[in-house]
Scaffold this motif. Sequence first.
Motif, PDB file in Angstrom:
ATOM      1  N   LEU A   1     -14.859 -10.773  62.857  1.00 41.71           N
ATOM      2  CA  LEU A   1     -14.230  -9.472  63.019  1.00 41.71           C
ATOM      3  C   LEU A   1     -13.679  -9.044  61.671  1.00 41.71           C
ATOM      4  O   LEU A   1     -12.944  -9.789  61.022  1.00 41.71           O
ATOM      5  CB  LEU A   1     -13.100  -9.539  64.051  1.00 41.71           C
TER       6      LEU A   1
ATOM      7  N   THR B   1     -11.514  -6.012  59.990  1.00 40.90           N
ATOM      8  CA  THR B   1     -10.699  -4.835  60.222  1.00 40.90           C
ATOM      9  C   THR B   1     -10.580  -4.069  58.917  1.00 40.90           C
ATOM     10  O   THR B   1     -10.110  -4.629  57.911  1.00 40.90           O
ATOM     11  CB  THR B   1      -9.294  -5.239  60.730  1.00 40.90           C
ATOM     12  N   PRO B   2     -10.994  -2.795  58.893  1.00 47.44           N
ATOM     13  CA  PRO B   2     -10.918  -2.042  57.651  1.00 47.44           C
ATOM     14  C   PRO B   2      -9.466  -1.794  57.243  1.00 47.44           C
ATOM     15  O   PRO B   2      -8.569  -1.699  58.089  1.00 47.44           O
ATOM     16  CB  PRO B   2     -11.621  -0.730  57.971  1.00 47.44           C
TER      17      PRO B   2
ATOM     18  N   LYS C   1      -6.356   0.356  55.834  1.00 46.92           N
ATOM     19  CA  LYS C   1      -5.947   1.743  56.028  1.00 46.92           C
ATOM     20  C   LYS C   1      -6.180   2.494  54.727  1.00 46.92           C
ATOM     21  O   LYS C   1      -5.825   2.025  53.637  1.00 46.92           O
ATOM     22  CB  LYS C   1      -4.463   1.799  56.413  1.00 46.92           C
TER      23      LYS C   1
END
Length: 72
Positions: free
Chosen positions: A64, A66-67, A69
């Motif tokens: 996984l 997660t980009p 912000k």
Amino acid sequence: MTAKSDPIVTVTPAMRDAALAEMVTPEFLAWFDALSDADIAAQIAANPDAAPELDAAWFARARLVTPLKAAE
């Protein structure tokens, strides 16, 4: 030089719904439900543009991500 046609096609929600109504028939759903794993694998193997079948080894290597912000 010949002009190329515009590849962008505008589809309205009504056009989308009509296309889905034509495609999703009881006969199509019965055919789809009857597909076996071997049928799906054969279709993937026969189509050079198809993505490879995701097997247990692929999921074992998957991570996984997660980009971050975006800066405002």
